[in-house]
Write an enzyme that holds these catalytic residues in place. Structure first.
Site, PDB file in Angstrom:
ATOM      1  N   LYS A   1       0.777  -1.042   0.000  1.00 53.82           N
ATOM      2  CA  LYS A   1      -0.244  -0.134   0.063  1.00 53.82           C
ATOM      3  C   LYS A   1       0.836   1.303   0.129  1.00 53.82           C
ATOM      4  O   LYS A   1       1.822   1.300   0.986  1.00 53.82           O
ATOM      5  CB  LYS A   1      -0.781   0.015   1.311  1.00 53.82           C
TER       6      LYS A   1
HETATM    7  O1  G3P Z   1      -7.703   1.689   5.381  1.00 52.45           O
HETATM    8  C1  G3P Z   1      -8.160   3.098   4.774  1.00 52.45           C
HETATM    9  C2  G3P Z   1      -9.465   3.471   5.353  1.00 52.45           C
HETATM   10  O2  G3P Z   1     -10.374   2.435   5.278  1.00 52.45           O
HETATM   11  C3  G3P Z   1      -9.486   4.255   6.485  1.00 52.45           C
HETATM   12  O3  G3P Z   1     -10.901   4.442   6.998  1.00 52.45           O
HETATM   13  O4  G3P Z   1     -12.425   5.099   8.828  1.00 52.45           O
HETATM   14  O5  G3P Z   1     -10.000   5.729   8.946  1.00 52.45           O
HETATM   15  O6  G3P Z   1     -11.379   7.058   7.234  1.00 52.45           O
HETATM   16  P1  G3P Z   1     -11.320   5.575   8.015  1.00 52.45           P
END
Ligand code: G3P
Length: 218
Positions: free
Chosen positions: A87
């Protein structure tokens, strides 16, 4: 649409996997820190433990932000298991690294995508997946799903092969909308996946079926 679970928590990953509908896992440095995983060896061992649990692509994020650092970190991560997807953040050196990884047979997930322009760059650099952050866009009172639809249209028109991985999912409706908009993958918290299950009419209907059966079979 493939389902990935967005966590580094091994018991949640196992619960999602046991449901039988899981296609992979995404992690990020915040999710790893939340589980208290620290130090290179522990981090590598944790990614390996996830790979051993799930038969699918497992995203592991680089910490370096310069080209050479990302390449050496990504190569180390890719050695853990064939399932590893490196990633990489959507920054200038990240785009260069995506191109290098794709030319060298290493799968990638370009993260922190917030615009169609960034999505085009990720596809041009040969990313395997690219992750638009739906919830974080919605948090700013913009429409994250509109972005998924726009990217799906562009990728379809241009014939780009990069998969659209809807990320930053906050609820079951996000999953349904991402599918409707043409996302290839949705990475979700376990709670959002389980949230798809529930409907009161299902519960009422099942209770009635069982009561009717009981009436004549007691
Ligand atoms: O893995 C990346 C993403 O899904 C993060 O989500 O909830 O931290 O905005 P969030």
């Amino acid at each position: 649409m493939k389902f990935f679970v967005d966590t580094a928590n091994l018991s949640q990953i196992k619960e999602a996997n046991d449901l039988g509908v899981l296609d992979g896992v995404t992690t990020n440095p915040s999710l790893m820190a939340k589980e208290g995983i620290k130090g290179r060896d522990n981090i590598m061992a944790h990614y390996k433990a996830i790979c051993d649990l799930v038969d699918g692509d497992i995203s592991a994020e680089v910490i370096a932000t310069d080209f050479n650092g990302m390449i050496s970190e990504g190569k180390e991560l890719a050695k853990i298991d064939d399932k590893i997807v490196v990633k990489v953040p959507m920054i200038k050196d990240g785009v260069m690294a995506l191109k290098w990884f794709s030319s060298n047979g290493i799968k990638t997930n370009c993260t922190l995508i917030f615009s169609a322009g960034q999505a085009i760059l990720a596809a041009k650099a040969g990313a395997t997946y690219m992750s638009p952050f739906i919830g974080r866009i919605d948090d700013m009172s913009w429409d994250g799903m509109e972005l998924i639809g726009q990217i799906a249209h562009i990728y379809g028109t241009q014939g780009y092969e990069t998969e659209i991985l809807a990320a930053s999912i906050r609820n079951p409706l996000h999953i349904v909308k991402a599918a409707e908009m043409g996302a290839d993958v949705c990475t979700c918290p376990l709670s959002s996946i389980l949230g798809l299950l529930y409907h009161p009419l299902t519960d009422i209907g099942l209770a009635n079926f069982l009561a009717d059966h009981e009436k004549v079979n007691r």
